[in-house]
Design a protein around this motif. Structure first.
Motif, PDB file in Angstrom:
ATOM      1  N   TYR A  85       0.816  -1.212   0.000  1.00  0.00           N
ATOM      2  CA  TYR A  85       0.000   0.000   0.000  1.00  0.00           C
ATOM      3  C   TYR A  85       0.850   1.263   0.000  1.00  0.00           C
ATOM      4  CZ  TYR A  85      -4.031  -2.957   0.618  1.00  0.00           C
ATOM      5  OH  TYR A  85      -4.999  -3.901   0.412  1.00  0.00           O
ATOM      6  N   GLU A  86       2.005   1.229   0.640  1.00  0.00           N
ATOM      7  CA  GLU A  86       2.861   2.409   0.665  1.00  0.00           C
ATOM      8  C   GLU A  86       3.324   2.765  -0.740  1.00  0.00           C
ATOM      9  OE1 GLU A  86       6.459   4.150   3.449  1.00  0.00           O
ATOM     10  OE2 GLU A  86       6.193   1.987   3.288  1.00  0.00           O
ATOM     11  N   MET A  87       3.687   1.756  -1.545  1.00  0.00           N
ATOM     12  CA  MET A  87       4.085   2.011  -2.920  1.00  0.00           C
ATOM     13  C   MET A  87       2.886   2.473  -3.748  1.00  0.00           C
ATOM     14  SD  MET A  87       5.818  -0.502  -5.785  1.00  0.00           S
ATOM     15  CE  MET A  87       7.355  -0.695  -4.904  1.00  0.00           C
ATOM     16  N   HIS A  88       1.718   1.888  -3.476  1.00  0.00           N
ATOM     17  CA  HIS A  88       0.524   2.283  -4.235  1.00  0.00           C
ATOM     18  C   HIS A  88       0.199   3.750  -3.985  1.00  0.00           C
ATOM     19  CE1 HIS A  88      -3.675   0.969  -5.812  1.00  0.00           C
ATOM     20  NE2 HIS A  88      -2.829   1.138  -6.802  1.00  0.00           N
ATOM     21  N   ARG A  89       0.420   4.225  -2.762  1.00  0.00           N
ATOM     22  CA  ARG A  89       0.235   5.652  -2.478  1.00  0.00           C
ATOM     23  C   ARG A  89       1.167   6.504  -3.343  1.00  0.00           C
ATOM     24  NH1 ARG A  89       0.155   3.851   3.258  1.00  0.00           N
ATOM     25  NH2 ARG A  89      -1.919   4.220   4.140  1.00  0.00           N
ATOM     26  N   CYS A  90       2.387   6.028  -3.542  1.00  0.00           N
ATOM     27  CA  CYS A  90       3.326   6.780  -4.379  1.00  0.00           C
ATOM     28  C   CYS A  90       2.890   6.776  -5.838  1.00  0.00           C
ATOM     29  CB  CYS A  90       4.722   6.211  -4.238  1.00  0.00           C
ATOM     30  SG  CYS A  90       5.484   6.569  -2.645  1.00  0.00           S
ATOM     31  N   PHE A  91       2.350   5.646  -6.309  1.00  0.00           N
ATOM     32  CA  PHE A  91       1.771   5.632  -7.649  1.00  0.00           C
ATOM     33  C   PHE A  91       0.702   6.717  -7.750  1.00  0.00           C
ATOM     34  CE2 PHE A  91       2.472   0.948  -9.100  1.00  0.00           C
ATOM     35  CZ  PHE A  91       3.846   1.132  -9.000  1.00  0.00           C
ATOM     36  N   ALA A  92      -0.141   6.802  -6.715  1.00  0.00           N
ATOM     37  CA  ALA A  92      -1.244   7.764  -6.725  1.00  0.00           C
ATOM     38  C   ALA A  92      -0.721   9.192  -6.887  1.00  0.00           C
ATOM     39  CB  ALA A  92      -2.056   7.638  -5.434  1.00  0.00           C
ATOM     40  N   ASP A  93       0.317   9.534  -6.133  1.00  0.00           N
ATOM     41  CA  ASP A  93       0.886  10.878  -6.240  1.00  0.00           C
ATOM     42  C   ASP A  93       1.486  11.114  -7.621  1.00  0.00           C
ATOM     43  OD1 ASP A  93       0.164  11.519  -3.649  1.00  0.00           O
ATOM     44  OD2 ASP A  93       2.090  10.909  -2.793  1.00  0.00           O
ATOM     45  N   MET A  94       2.097  10.085  -8.179  1.00  0.00           N
ATOM     46  CA  MET A  94       2.727  10.223  -9.486  1.00  0.00           C
ATOM     47  C   MET A  94       1.702  10.497 -10.584  1.00  0.00           C
ATOM     48  SD  MET A  94       5.188   7.456 -11.367  1.00  0.00           S
ATOM     49  CE  MET A  94       3.844   6.254 -11.420  1.00  0.00           C
ATOM     50  N   TYR A  95       0.491   9.964 -10.436  1.00  0.00           N
ATOM     51  CA  TYR A  95      -0.521  10.142 -11.471  1.00  0.00           C
ATOM     52  C   TYR A  95      -0.924  11.603 -11.631  1.00  0.00           C
ATOM     53  CZ  TYR A  95      -0.954   5.065 -11.341  1.00  0.00           C
ATOM     54  OH  TYR A  95      -0.689   3.724 -11.398  1.00  0.00           O
ATOM     55  N   VAL A  96      -0.698  12.416 -10.597  1.00  0.00           N
ATOM     56  CA  VAL A  96      -1.027  13.842 -10.724  1.00  0.00           C
ATOM     57  C   VAL A  96       0.214  14.721 -10.801  1.00  0.00           C
ATOM     58  CG1 VAL A  96      -3.268  13.617  -9.595  1.00  0.00           C
ATOM     59  CG2 VAL A  96      -1.261  14.117  -8.212  1.00  0.00           C
ATOM     60  N   SER A  97       1.382  14.190 -10.427  1.00  0.00           N
ATOM     61  CA  SER A  97       2.606  14.996 -10.478  1.00  0.00           C
ATOM     62  C   SER A  97       3.354  14.840 -11.795  1.00  0.00           C
ATOM     63  CB  SER A  97       3.538  14.635  -9.316  1.00  0.00           C
ATOM     64  OG  SER A  97       3.991  13.300  -9.425  1.00  0.00           O
ATOM     65  N   ASP A  98       3.176  13.717 -12.462  1.00  0.00           N
ATOM     66  CA  ASP A  98       3.821  13.470 -13.748  1.00  0.00           C
ATOM     67  C   ASP A  98       2.799  13.739 -14.844  1.00  0.00           C
ATOM     68  OD1 ASP A  98       4.855  12.283 -16.141  1.00  0.00           O
ATOM     69  OD2 ASP A  98       6.156  10.994 -14.941  1.00  0.00           O
ATOM     70  N   GLU A  99       3.048  14.772 -15.639  1.00  0.00           N
ATOM     71  CA  GLU A  99       2.050  15.196 -16.623  1.00  0.00           C
ATOM     72  C   GLU A  99       1.748  14.125 -17.661  1.00  0.00           C
ATOM     73  OE1 GLU A  99       5.179  17.619 -19.542  1.00  0.00           O
ATOM     74  OE2 GLU A  99       3.723  18.704 -18.311  1.00  0.00           O
ATOM     75  N   ARG A 100       2.686  13.202 -17.878  1.00  0.00           N
ATOM     76  CA  ARG A 100       2.430  12.134 -18.841  1.00  0.00           C
ATOM     77  C   ARG A 100       1.313  11.213 -18.371  1.00  0.00           C
ATOM     78  NH1 ARG A 100       8.627  10.222 -19.312  1.00  0.00           N
ATOM     79  NH2 ARG A 100       8.383  10.575 -17.072  1.00  0.00           N
ATOM     80  N   PHE A 101       1.339  10.866 -17.100  1.00  0.00           N
ATOM     81  CA  PHE A 101       0.290  10.002 -16.574  1.00  0.00           C
ATOM     82  C   PHE A 101      -1.030  10.757 -16.456  1.00  0.00           C
ATOM     83  CE2 PHE A 101       4.093   7.772 -15.095  1.00  0.00           C
ATOM     84  CZ  PHE A 101       3.795   6.495 -15.540  1.00  0.00           C
ATOM     85  N   THR A 102      -0.953  12.009 -16.010  1.00  0.00           N
ATOM     86  CA  THR A 102      -2.174  12.805 -15.894  1.00  0.00           C
ATOM     87  C   THR A 102      -2.856  12.944 -17.244  1.00  0.00           C
ATOM     88  OG1 THR A 102      -1.200  14.066 -14.073  1.00  0.00           O
ATOM     89  CG2 THR A 102      -3.147  15.002 -15.132  1.00  0.00           C
ATOM     90  N   ALA A 103      -2.080  13.226 -18.273  1.00  0.00           N
ATOM     91  CA  ALA A 103      -2.641  13.391 -19.612  1.00  0.00           C
ATOM     92  C   ALA A 103      -3.276  12.091 -20.098  1.00  0.00           C
ATOM     93  CB  ALA A 103      -1.564  13.845 -20.587  1.00  0.00           C
ATOM     94  N   TYR A 104      -2.616  10.975 -19.822  1.00  0.00           N
ATOM     95  CA  TYR A 104      -3.171   9.686 -20.263  1.00  0.00           C
ATOM     96  C   TYR A 104      -4.507   9.400 -19.579  1.00  0.00           C
ATOM     97  CZ  TYR A 104      -3.972   4.731 -20.800  1.00  0.00           C
ATOM     98  OH  TYR A 104      -4.571   3.519 -21.074  1.00  0.00           O
ATOM     99  N   TYR A 105      -4.525   9.475 -18.249  1.00  0.00           N
ATOM    100  CA  TYR A 105      -5.751   9.139 -17.531  1.00  0.00           C
ATOM    101  C   TYR A 105      -6.870  10.150 -17.793  1.00  0.00           C
ATOM    102  CZ  TYR A 105      -3.618   5.314 -14.928  1.00  0.00           C
ATOM    103  OH  TYR A 105      -3.030   4.118 -14.582  1.00  0.00           O
ATOM    104  N   ASP A 106      -6.523  11.426 -17.812  1.00  0.00           N
ATOM    105  CA  ASP A 106      -7.560  12.430 -18.059  1.00  0.00           C
ATOM    106  C   ASP A 106      -8.056  12.380 -19.498  1.00  0.00           C
ATOM    107  OD1 ASP A 106      -7.324  13.154 -15.461  1.00  0.00           O
ATOM    108  OD2 ASP A 106      -6.569  15.176 -15.815  1.00  0.00           O
ATOM    109  N   GLY A 107      -7.274  11.766 -20.369  1.00  0.00           N
ATOM    110  CA  GLY A 107      -7.749  11.544 -21.726  1.00  0.00           C
ATOM    111  C   GLY A 107      -8.855  10.506 -21.785  1.00  0.00           C
TER     112      GLY A 107
END
Length: 255
Positions: A209-231
């Motif tokens: 779960y600790e790593m999954h929390r870091c994934f969660a933060d990355m999805y909004v801090s890394d514009e590549r992931f944000t763009a993919y998911y928000d697409g």
């Protein structure tokens, strides 16, 4: 008069159930109760809760947290300094790990044994291999990366098709939750967040779960992931982040 349990839950970003559990095991017993028996938390209680949550973020089990907090020789300021240093180091390390293993997962979805024709037949116009060099340079020495490569090397074209079908189905269901305006802390969103964690653990490497929390933060801090998911659905990335954090809190509170 102190703070009500619902107010404290809102301040701290935890559930009322978590506070009830902490009270039941003696980890955080409210200083007062109203005539009707309602919990009332003082400022000192809130300070203790903050320290509890710091230790929980570092992965300490509840019994060890209690032992640390109740040590009569402990210096509160020294505790905070040590926690700050540990958290800063852990955050930096896990953010790098989360970014690297997520990129590794994307790269290795292509499958070592697939021909170029098969790769694009399975994945269409997406190119997960674009992150492979970056991933190997940054995190090629880690156990998670090695485990991801080991598993990926054994997968057939049918395995990759199944992996992609599972993720496509999950993305569609999560996008529907976001489109419907359902809360990230709701049961449906949290269950889907847990499904996301288990999918990665099942096919690539174990994700605590600790790593999954870091994934969660990355999805909004890394514009590549944000763009993919928000697409997929506007607001998807931020919503998923909140659901992952809520699910992690829900699951670890049971420990």
């Amino acid at each position: 008069m102190g703070y009500l349990v619902g107010q404290v839950a809102g301040f701290a970003g935890v559930t009322v159930r978590t506070l009830h559990h902490y009270d039941a095991i003696g980890l955080l017993v409210p200083s007062k109760r109203s005539h009707a028996g309602h919990r009332r938390y003082s400022d000192a209680d809130l300070e203790r809760l903050q320290r509890i949550l710091f230790y929980r973020e570092l992965g300490f089990p509840l019994d060890e947290v209690a032992a640390l907090l109740d040590d009569p020789d402990a210096d509160p300021q020294e505790h905070l300094r040590r926690l700050h240093a540990d958290l800063t180091a852990r955050i930096e390390k896990l953010q790098k790990m989360a970014a690297a293993v997520e990129h590794a997962m994307e790269a290795r979805r292509m499958g070592i044994d697939l021909t170029p024709e098969e790769r694009f037949e399975v994945f269409g116009d997406r190119d997960p291999a674009q992150y492979e060099e970056e991933t190997e340079q940054r995190w090629g020495h880690t156990e998670a990366y090695a485990e991801s490569r080991r598993r990926a090397a054994s997968y057939t074209k049918q395995d990759w098709q199944r992996i992609k079908a599972e993720m496509d189905d999950w993305q569609q269901r999560y996008a529907a939750v976001v489109a419907a305006g359902e809360p990230a802390s709701g049961e449906t969103a949290m269950d889907l967040a847990e499904e996301h964690r288990q999918h990665i653990s099942r096919w690539y490497f174990e994700v605590p779960y600790e790593m999954h929390r870091c994934f969660a933060d990355m999805y909004v801090s890394d514009e590549r992931f944000t763009a993919y998911y928000d697409g997929l659905q506007p607001g998807f990335a931020a919503h998923l982040r909140q659901a992952i954090l809520a699910n992690a809190e829900r699951r670890t509170a049971r420990v």
